[in-house]
Scaffold this motif. Structure first.
Motif, short mmCIF file in Angstrom:
data_model
loop_
_atom_site.label_atom_id
_atom_site.label_comp_id
_atom_site.label_asym_id
_atom_site.label_seq_id
_atom_site.Cartn_x
_atom_site.Cartn_y
_atom_site.Cartn_z
N TYR A 185 24.39 -8.28 10.96
CA TYR A 185 24.02 -6.94 11.39
C TYR A 185 24.18 -5.98 10.23
N VAL A 186 23.55 -4.81 10.37
CA VAL A 186 23.68 -3.76 9.39
C VAL A 186 24.39 -2.58 10.05
N LEU A 187 24.89 -1.69 9.23
CA LEU A 187 25.51 -0.47 9.73
C LEU A 187 24.54 0.69 9.55
N VAL A 188 24.29 1.35 10.64
CA VAL A 188 23.43 2.53 10.60
C VAL A 188 24.31 3.76 10.63
N LEU A 189 24.14 4.63 9.63
CA LEU A 189 24.95 5.83 9.50
C LEU A 189 24.23 7.02 10.14
N GLU A 190 24.92 7.68 11.04
CA GLU A 190 24.41 8.93 11.59
C GLU A 190 25.12 10.08 10.91
N ASP A 191 24.38 10.85 10.13
CA ASP A 191 24.93 12.00 9.42
C ASP A 191 24.65 13.25 10.22
N ARG A 192 25.69 13.85 10.78
CA ARG A 192 25.54 15.01 11.66
C ARG A 192 25.94 16.33 10.97
N THR A 193 25.97 16.34 9.65
CA THR A 193 26.39 17.54 8.93
C THR A 193 25.39 18.68 9.07
N GLU A 194 24.13 18.38 9.39
CA GLU A 194 23.12 19.44 9.45
C GLU A 194 22.53 19.62 10.85
N VAL A 195 23.10 18.98 11.87
CA VAL A 195 22.55 19.15 13.22
C VAL A 195 22.86 20.55 13.74
N LYS A 196 21.96 21.07 14.56
CA LYS A 196 22.11 22.44 15.06
C LYS A 196 22.65 22.49 16.48
N GLU A 210 24.55 19.87 19.87
CA GLU A 210 25.22 18.62 20.19
C GLU A 210 24.26 17.54 20.66
N LYS A 211 23.13 17.93 21.24
CA LYS A 211 22.21 16.94 21.79
C LYS A 211 21.32 16.31 20.70
N GLU A 212 21.24 16.97 19.57
CA GLU A 212 20.36 16.48 18.50
C GLU A 212 20.99 15.28 17.80
N ALA A 213 20.18 14.25 17.53
CA ALA A 213 20.65 13.10 16.78
C ALA A 213 20.69 13.44 15.30
N GLY A 214 21.70 12.93 14.60
CA GLY A 214 21.79 13.18 13.17
C GLY A 214 20.81 12.32 12.39
N LYS A 215 20.80 12.51 11.09
CA LYS A 215 19.93 11.71 10.21
C LYS A 215 20.42 10.27 10.20
N LEU A 216 19.52 9.32 10.44
CA LEU A 216 19.88 7.90 10.50
C LEU A 216 19.41 7.17 9.25
N SER A 217 20.29 6.39 8.66
CA SER A 217 19.96 5.56 7.49
C SER A 217 20.83 4.32 7.50
N LYS A 261 30.95 4.68 -8.59
CA LYS A 261 31.95 5.73 -8.42
C LYS A 261 32.62 5.69 -7.05
N GLY A 262 32.26 4.67 -6.25
CA GLY A 262 32.86 4.55 -4.93
C GLY A 262 32.14 5.33 -3.86
N ASN A 263 30.97 5.89 -4.18
CA ASN A 263 30.22 6.66 -3.19
C ASN A 263 29.34 5.75 -2.35
N LEU A 264 29.17 6.13 -1.10
CA LEU A 264 28.37 5.35 -0.15
C LEU A 264 26.90 5.45 -0.51
N LYS A 265 26.19 4.31 -0.47
CA LYS A 265 24.75 4.28 -0.72
C LYS A 265 24.04 3.90 0.56
N THR A 266 22.96 4.60 0.88
CA THR A 266 22.17 4.30 2.07
C THR A 266 20.69 4.24 1.70
N THR A 267 19.91 3.65 2.59
CA THR A 267 18.47 3.57 2.38
C THR A 267 17.76 3.76 3.72
N GLU A 268 16.47 4.02 3.66
CA GLU A 268 15.70 4.27 4.87
C GLU A 268 15.65 3.01 5.73
N ALA A 269 15.70 3.20 7.05
CA ALA A 269 15.75 2.07 7.99
C ALA A 269 14.37 1.49 8.25
#
Length: 465
Positions: free
Chosen positions: A9-20, A22-29, A37-45
């Motif tokens: 399986y893969v992990l899908v990240l929901e980024d809710r930093t820009e949602v306006k 509570e009902k809106e889904a965050g950006k999915l990647s 540098k230890g930073n998380l890398k994501t790509t389009e699903a």
């Protein structure tokens, strides 16, 4: 949503930093890895990015280590969500996930999201019990029954490790059996029972590892047995089931001192991305988490020197071990372990098992008729230096001395003899004496004195004015 417990399986990240709202889904990647540098890398699903996805399996420890790094990176993990989606059907899975997120307050959606979600609280750092054991809580009578004492453990240097929840090195213990006593070697450790009482755990020496029988419900294959016997580490994680407990993923290794199999929960091992100044590649990190041996070059020691080593999780050491050169095999480690402790012969004197046992337990012995390098007999107090794994000689009993052995010396009547014969030292009386001194000798003999005078005269005649 279909189960993915037996699939990659893969992990899908929901980024809710820009949602306006509570009902809106965050950006999915989809998570694709961690950069240098230890930073998380994501790509389009999308299916086209399959090769870039970081894939997980329910039986691996990769998820645990990924989550620890993930949580170290984000100060506010509640602004994000992580969900498991079957890797082979990622586009449809992400569409279904988005639908659930948009109706996350509905009971059915909430239940399904809970089933596929990765709860952060399960991977938050746990409070480690690093507090040393209170000696007053130890039942010292248990040691007495094994022919040991608190003083012996203290003098041998083993007590410090044991009070820090670590195992001792191999020690000789006495086990009463009716009218007789059986002596055997074992490693000892303090452990708590179900009621929180401090008890003694005994890890006896085994002739060989028991690999032909199921270990916590797991049966080793011929290839796995060969791997354990060759390297001492299984080289992967397996699922084991302790008696009356839940199954868990574990690393498995052989204790080189006792031949005991040791299992270490994979979710309790923290594998950092950066080790000794080197940032592991995604593949190195993945291999290391899976239990494989990974060669890493260009690491920096505390001295500042660069070094190379092979890294691998070792269950007996409860973490990553550094393997240098060709010393990767179990036999090499066992040979090193067997070299620990009092020697069988010391300065020509054969030691009995009781004498070796006493020395290994930290006691000082007065040994007679040892022989120095020149073949002359001497006596001395002897006690093992555990840190350097070597015997040290004293002119007094270090167990009773106020100086506690800070000054190394042999018995007084042999002090000069051993200093001259073994270490090449002299004083004014023995200066220029070329022949070895005899037992108890501190002054040159008449013949040696004559040779000293002759040597002085030769040197005097040879001086230029």
């Amino acid at each position: 949503m279909e189960s993915n417990s037996n699939d990659n399986y893969v992990l899908v990240l929901e980024d809710r930093t820009e949602v306006k709202n509570e009902k809106e889904a965050g950006k999915l990647s989809v998570v694709s890895g961690i950069d240098d540098k230890g930073n998380l890398k994501t790509t389009e699903a999308t299916a086209a990015n399959q090769a870039a996805f970081l894939k997980f399996n329910s039986k691996e420890g990769l998820l645990e280590n990924f989550m620890k790094n993930f949580l170290r990176q984000f100060n506010e993990p509640t602004r994000f969500g992580l969900y498991k989606v079957v890797a082979s059907n990622v586009e449809q899975g992400v569409d279904n996930l988005r639908t659930l997120l948009q109706s996350r307050e509905k009971p059915d959606s909430k239940q399904q999201l809970a089933e596929i979600g990765v709860p952060f609280e399960d991977y938050l750092p746990r409070q480690k019990n690093t507090t040393a054991i209170d000696p007053e809580e130890v039942d010292w009578k248990q040691l007495d029954r094994l022919g040991l004492s608190r003083d012996q453990l203290e003098q041998s240097g083993e007590l410090t490790n044991m009070l820090s929840w670590q195992k001792s090195n191999l020690m000789t213990i006495a086990i009463p059996m009716g009218d007789t006593t059986i002596y055997t070697d074992a490693r000892l450790a303090f452990r708590t029972d179900g009621d929180g009482n401090i008890g003694l755990a005994i890890h006896p020496l085994r002739k060989e590892p028991q690999l032909d029988f199921p270990y916590m419900g797991y049966k080793f294959s011929p290839e796995e047995k060969e791997q354990l016997l060759t390297t001492g580490n299984l080289g992967k994680t397996i699922e084991v089931t302790p008696k009356n407990s839940e199954p868990f993923a574990a690393y498995v290794s052989i204790d080189p001192q006792t031949n005991e199999l040791i299992a270490l929960r994979a979710d309790r091992v923290n594998i950092p991305k950066d080790i000794k100044g080197v940032t592991l590649s995604d593949q190195q990190y993945k291999d290391l988490v899976e239990g494989k041996a990974v060669k890493v070059e260009g690491m920096t020691a505390k001295s500042g020197k660069s070094f190379n080593a092979t890294l691998q999780v070792n269950a007996e050491r409860k973490g990553i071990e550094f393997i240098f050169g060709d010393k990767q095999g179990l036999k090499e480690r066992q040979q090193h372990s067997q070299q620990q402790g009092a020697p069988h012969k010391l300065c020509g004197l054969e030691l009995s098992e009781k004498q070796r046992e006493a020395l290994n337990n930290g006691r000082a012995l007065y040994l007679k008729n040892m022989v120095d390098k020149e073949g002359n007999s001497f006596n001395a107090y002897v006690r093992m230096d555990k840190e350097q794994n070597r015997p040290r000689f004293y002119k007094w009993n270090p167990d009773k001395s106020q100086k506690n052995g800070k000054v190394e010396a042999v018995a007084e009547e042999h002090k000069t003899q051993v200093a001259v014969n073994n270490h090449g030292k002299t004083n004014e009386a023995t200066k220029n004496v070329k022949e070895p001194l005899k037992t108890g000798q501190t002054q040159p003999t008449a013949a040696q004195k004559q040779k000293q005078d002759e040597n002085k005269q030769k040197k005097s005649r040879g001086r230029k004015m």
